[in-house]
Design a protein around this motif. Sequence first.
Motif, PDB file in Angstrom:
ATOM      1  N   VAL A 352       1.008  -1.242   0.033  1.00  0.00           N
ATOM      2  CA  VAL A 352      -0.181   0.170   0.006  1.00  0.00           C
ATOM      3  C   VAL A 352       1.202   1.188  -0.102  1.00  0.00           C
ATOM      4  CG1 VAL A 352      -1.721   1.159   1.518  1.00  0.00           C
ATOM      5  CG2 VAL A 352      -1.614  -1.397   1.188  1.00  0.00           C
ATOM      6  N   ASN A 353       1.946   0.934   0.943  1.00  0.00           N
ATOM      7  CA  ASN A 353       2.811   2.971   1.133  1.00  0.00           C
ATOM      8  C   ASN A 353       4.309   2.783  -0.116  1.00  0.00           C
ATOM      9  OD1 ASN A 353       0.769   4.177   2.573  1.00  0.00           O
ATOM     10  ND2 ASN A 353       1.798   2.515   4.133  1.00  0.00           N
ATOM     11  N   ASP A 354       3.993   1.453  -0.426  1.00  0.00           N
ATOM     12  CA  ASP A 354       5.686   0.927  -1.142  1.00  0.00           C
ATOM     13  C   ASP A 354       6.551   1.207  -0.832  1.00  0.00           C
ATOM     14  OD1 ASP A 354       6.807   0.427  -3.721  1.00  0.00           O
ATOM     15  OD2 ASP A 354       7.231   2.622  -4.473  1.00  0.00           O
ATOM     16  N   ALA A 355       6.704   0.071   0.885  1.00  0.00           N
ATOM     17  CA  ALA A 355       8.043   0.580   1.243  1.00  0.00           C
ATOM     18  C   ALA A 355       8.903  -1.143   1.420  1.00  0.00           C
ATOM     19  CB  ALA A 355       7.035   1.191   2.955  1.00  0.00           C
ATOM     20  N   LEU A 356       9.575  -1.098   1.908  1.00  0.00           N
ATOM     21  CA  LEU A 356      10.473  -2.220   1.814  1.00  0.00           C
ATOM     22  C   LEU A 356      11.558  -2.288   3.432  1.00  0.00           C
ATOM     23  CD1 LEU A 356      11.289  -4.075   0.899  1.00  0.00           C
ATOM     24  CD2 LEU A 356      13.573  -3.155  -0.720  1.00  0.00           C
ATOM     25  N   ILE A 357      10.833  -3.389   4.364  1.00  0.00           N
ATOM     26  CA  ILE A 357      11.663  -3.287   5.916  1.00  0.00           C
ATOM     27  C   ILE A 357      12.592  -4.553   5.072  1.00  0.00           C
ATOM     28  CG2 ILE A 357      11.487  -4.174   8.049  1.00  0.00           C
ATOM     29  CD1 ILE A 357       8.497  -3.062   7.655  1.00  0.00           C
ATOM     30  N   TRP A 358      13.901  -3.981   5.199  1.00  0.00           N
ATOM     31  CA  TRP A 358      15.051  -4.804   5.636  1.00  0.00           C
ATOM     32  C   TRP A 358      15.908  -5.349   6.887  1.00  0.00           C
ATOM     33  CZ3 TRP A 358      17.262  -4.605  -0.301  1.00  0.00           C
ATOM     34  CH2 TRP A 358      16.240  -5.599  -1.119  1.00  0.00           C
ATOM     35  N   PRO A 360      19.469  -5.783   8.302  1.00  0.00           N
ATOM     36  CA  PRO A 360      20.625  -5.785   7.962  1.00  0.00           C
ATOM     37  C   PRO A 360      21.489  -6.639   7.208  1.00  0.00           C
ATOM     38  CG  PRO A 360      20.977  -4.784   9.961  1.00  0.00           C
ATOM     39  CD  PRO A 360      19.562  -5.368  10.355  1.00  0.00           C
ATOM     40  N   ILE A 361      20.568  -8.142   7.572  1.00  0.00           N
ATOM     41  CA  ILE A 361      21.405  -9.513   6.994  1.00  0.00           C
ATOM     42  C   ILE A 361      20.818  -9.726   5.509  1.00  0.00           C
ATOM     43  CG2 ILE A 361      19.215 -11.291   7.838  1.00  0.00           C
ATOM     44  CD1 ILE A 361      20.999 -13.130   8.000  1.00  0.00           C
ATOM     45  N   VAL A 362      19.740  -8.729   5.355  1.00  0.00           N
ATOM     46  CA  VAL A 362      19.210  -8.624   3.977  1.00  0.00           C
ATOM     47  C   VAL A 362      19.967  -7.915   3.223  1.00  0.00           C
ATOM     48  CG1 VAL A 362      17.407  -8.896   2.497  1.00  0.00           C
ATOM     49  CG2 VAL A 362      16.877  -9.750   4.425  1.00  0.00           C
ATOM     50  N   LYS A 363      20.227  -6.469   4.155  1.00  0.00           N
ATOM     51  CA  LYS A 363      20.657  -5.845   3.042  1.00  0.00           C
ATOM     52  C   LYS A 363      22.647  -6.165   2.682  1.00  0.00           C
ATOM     53  CE  LYS A 363      18.795  -1.762   6.009  1.00  0.00           C
ATOM     54  NZ  LYS A 363      18.605  -0.395   6.318  1.00  0.00           N
ATOM     55  N   SER A 369      24.898  -1.675   2.830  1.00  0.00           N
ATOM     56  CA  SER A 369      25.438  -1.153   4.829  1.00  0.00           C
ATOM     57  C   SER A 369      24.219  -1.661   5.112  1.00  0.00           C
ATOM     58  CB  SER A 369      26.892  -0.078   4.283  1.00  0.00           C
ATOM     59  OG  SER A 369      27.277  -0.288   3.482  1.00  0.00           O
ATOM     60  N   PRO A 370      24.749  -1.936   6.604  1.00  0.00           N
ATOM     61  CA  PRO A 370      23.216  -1.855   7.455  1.00  0.00           C
ATOM     62  C   PRO A 370      22.271  -0.620   7.784  1.00  0.00           C
ATOM     63  CG  PRO A 370      25.511  -2.925   8.336  1.00  0.00           C
ATOM     64  CD  PRO A 370      25.693  -2.221   7.113  1.00  0.00           C
ATOM     65  N   ASP A 371      22.940   0.535   7.940  1.00  0.00           N
ATOM     66  CA  ASP A 371      22.658   1.742   8.293  1.00  0.00           C
ATOM     67  C   ASP A 371      22.137   2.457   6.968  1.00  0.00           C
ATOM     68  OD1 ASP A 371      25.600   2.035   7.022  1.00  0.00           O
ATOM     69  OD2 ASP A 371      26.045   4.008   8.540  1.00  0.00           O
ATOM     70  N   VAL A 372      21.937   1.989   5.835  1.00  0.00           N
ATOM     71  CA  VAL A 372      22.100   2.395   4.947  1.00  0.00           C
ATOM     72  C   VAL A 372      20.646   2.924   4.314  1.00  0.00           C
ATOM     73  CG1 VAL A 372      22.348   2.991   2.137  1.00  0.00           C
ATOM     74  CG2 VAL A 372      24.286   2.841   3.496  1.00  0.00           C
ATOM     75  N   PRO A 373      19.781   3.377   4.383  1.00  0.00           N
ATOM     76  CA  PRO A 373      18.149   3.103   3.936  1.00  0.00           C
ATOM     77  C   PRO A 373      17.700   2.423   2.564  1.00  0.00           C
ATOM     78  CG  PRO A 373      18.460   5.029   4.003  1.00  0.00           C
ATOM     79  CD  PRO A 373      19.647   4.740   4.635  1.00  0.00           C
ATOM     80  N   VAL A 374      16.697   1.936   2.622  1.00  0.00           N
ATOM     81  CA  VAL A 374      16.085   1.504   1.511  1.00  0.00           C
ATOM     82  C   VAL A 374      14.937   0.841   0.588  1.00  0.00           C
ATOM     83  CG1 VAL A 374      18.204  -0.468   1.738  1.00  0.00           C
ATOM     84  CG2 VAL A 374      15.752  -1.460   2.647  1.00  0.00           C
ATOM     85  N   SER A 375      14.738   1.160   0.010  1.00  0.00           N
ATOM     86  CA  SER A 375      13.711   0.961  -0.442  1.00  0.00           C
ATOM     87  C   SER A 375      13.187   0.365  -1.974  1.00  0.00           C
ATOM     88  CB  SER A 375      12.968   2.395  -1.596  1.00  0.00           C
ATOM     89  OG  SER A 375      13.767   2.571  -2.972  1.00  0.00           O
ATOM     90  N   ILE A 376      11.704  -0.118  -2.310  1.00  0.00           N
ATOM     91  CA  ILE A 376      11.765  -1.395  -3.408  1.00  0.00           C
ATOM     92  C   ILE A 376      12.799  -1.114  -4.283  1.00  0.00           C
ATOM     93  CG2 ILE A 376       9.584   0.429  -3.721  1.00  0.00           C
ATOM     94  CD1 ILE A 376       9.152  -3.452  -3.552  1.00  0.00           C
TER      95      ILE A 376
END
Length: 861
Positions: A352-358, A360-363, A369-376
């Motif tokens: 719905v909000n086009d957001a992604l939760i990852w 650190p292991i998936v990143k 890097s673990p502290d870098v924000p990610v998107s779809i």
Amino acid sequence: MTSYSDSHINSPPAAAWSEADRVAALQGYAILDTPVETEFEDVVRLAAETFSAPIAVVNLVSNDRQWFKAEVGIGARELPLDVSICAHAILQDDFLVVPDTRADSRFDCNPLVTADDGLRFYAGAILRSASGFPIGTVCVLDREARPEGITAHQRLVLEVLARQVMTQLELRKALVEQNVRAEELRAEARQRTEAEAALRSVEERYRLVSRATNDAIWDWDFATDHVIWNEALEAAHGHRPDAVEPKGAWWIEHIHPDDRARVDASIHEAIDGRAASWSGEYRFLRADGSYAAILDRGHIIRNEAGAAVRMIGAMLDLTERQRTRAILMRSEERLRLATDAAEVGFWDVDIVNDALIWPPIVKGMFGISPDVPVSIADFYAGIHPDDQPATFEAFEGACDPVRRALYDVDYRTVGKEDGKIRWVAAKGRGVFDDEGNCVRVVGTAIDVTARKADEAELRELNDHLERRVAEAISEREKIEEALRQSQKMEAVGQLTGGIAHDFNNMLAVIIGSLDLLGRRLGSEDERARRHVDNAAEASQRAAMLTQRLLAFSRQQPLNPEVLDPNKLVPGMSELLSHTLGAEIRQETVLAAGLWRTHTDRNQLENAILNLAVNARDAMPEGGRLTIETLNCHIDERYAAANIGVPHGQYVMIAISDTGTGMPPDVIAKAFDPFFTTKSVGKGTGLGLSQVYGFVKQSGGHVKIYSEAGEGTTIKIYLPRFIGDDVEAEAKRPTDLPRGDARELILVVEDEPSVRQFSVDALTELGYNVIEADGALAALRLLDAHPEILLLFTDIVMPDINGRKLADEALRRRPDLKVLYTTGYTRNAVVHNGVVDPGVELLGKPFTVEQLATKIRAVLEG
């Protein structure tokens, strides 16, 4: 063609496992009733083609049926167990071949066999689980009997295919276990969420309980030191309010000793100061002897002057909350450790909000890097171009309200930051609202790069397995051939050693008698002198043959010394020149800084001379003989390929010629005693045998390199000597020494002729001699004649050998001199080819001159 139906090699007996264990092992793979899969279909097609058979199956035998994971020529996925041929393979627990089922009584009542067009031939390889239980077979069947059985190649193919099937099953099992573990982790995550909610509920409940005065409420009057408790004191801690002493001291005394001083000080600090309230945490003793974790809070009531007169408070029991918190912390730690150990990453896509939760292991799987924000967008951009169509299609299937497919796909990622290629196995499901719209897709991701590499390596291994097996078999055959050759040489050595012993005893009499006879003959009878000299020369040649036999059998006593081959080889130059003749050009190549070796000088010289003579005979038209020295190292690989050769540092002496060379069949027999390629009368066939025996007895190695028409090189490897010993000086010949009639010698010899010669020779040399035919008689003579100076005894005698006789004689007469003689030592005074320290030995046959010299040396030593 070979039948393997009775083979049980390396297979445990069926009694080693129970049927329940076997079925449990099969069920552990969760393979029964699964759909058709290409990997297993390929196996049966390959098996059918290899055997040119109409039927091939991957057969899994349960407790009530046989089920086919893949089949060719059956047309069904399962059959009853009572018609199973494979069940016999399971019971046998080994590879099974039935060339003709109608000739095997086990199948007399099997309808699949007795039918008009029944099964006549069977060959099957066991499918064995990782724990060793047979769970089925890979087998081929034919409606025609095959009396010739199967070939070794066909058996190898079936066994390889069986291992391939088990590899696939193990991979499937690992993936299933991985998925189960991921589900367990998800369940633990849900439990964590529920525990957090429960904790919040507990905390709210405690707040309400406090309001409802369910805490232990106390009222402390400082003026009277009187404390009033409510009924919750009993409910919470087991103390009846009317049964406790209503004093502040009782309360303080029930605080844990480790907390008491701190709490007492904090209370008085609050009372004596200006504080309006007090709070503290401590452990409170319950009536049952346990301690409760207490958060105590009190309101201080002061008079107009500010002095504390009363304090009213409530004891909040934190025991349960602390326990719950500890459980939650342990659960969180277990979840973290399990996730880290399994290297499983959880992901959540908010559609719905086009957001992604990852996490650190998936990143990390996408090179971020673990502290870098990610998107779809990072997900779509990170998929390898070749894997994008399949991956995106699987994701769309999971989001589709109609299909609601399981998102299950392996894909490669291209690291956003490092550009590294990784393999990821992802699983997930869509989450739909009440109207059927997909609002989220959640799942797990695992880095399977290592597994993919292992699978690729496994495929490569399977591709090259047959070649590697053939190479291994070839290598084993070479080693077995080398072992057979070594055993043959050892057996021949034992035989020749025994023969040499008997010859030495006879030659000792012949040579000694001729020597004595020659000394008695005058110069006037030249004809008699010539006959004696001819007989003596022939006897010496015979003695030389026996010495070569002993050298080959490694039973010749050696007198090793530390020597430098770079000094020994040039010292033989003149001798070799006379031996080789003018047609042979001699060259010497000596290595700088050559190591020393510890060996018998005379035997080494004889070995080099023997090889030089052989080289001369191989160059009838002339040529070049090269003697080379070199330091070298035999590594473990070479030592493993040459049985009996220790690895380490060696001094190498190579004798090379430009002669006719040797074909492989001659090289294989070159060291055998009495083997020769020379014409009759031109050679004994013992020259190379003597070299072989001497080198082996010295702990070395000898190798022939030759090709017909290309010359020959024979390399002698002698162990390097490490130490400070110096070379022994060559002994100079001396005049024939004689004895004194006052010197009494005891001769002990069981062979009458040898004993008589020894007595005559010593008498001729001027000694006083007495004799004995064995050890018991010798000991009696020793006791009767204390004037005996020297014991001259044979070693090999019946009942008591010469060494034991000498030991007993020395025990009685420590000052007695001892000289041994023998034609065959049998390790009595010689060990590992070397005469024991302090032992004097005269080998048979010996001349009067050798006897005279040795006797004198022992008496004067």
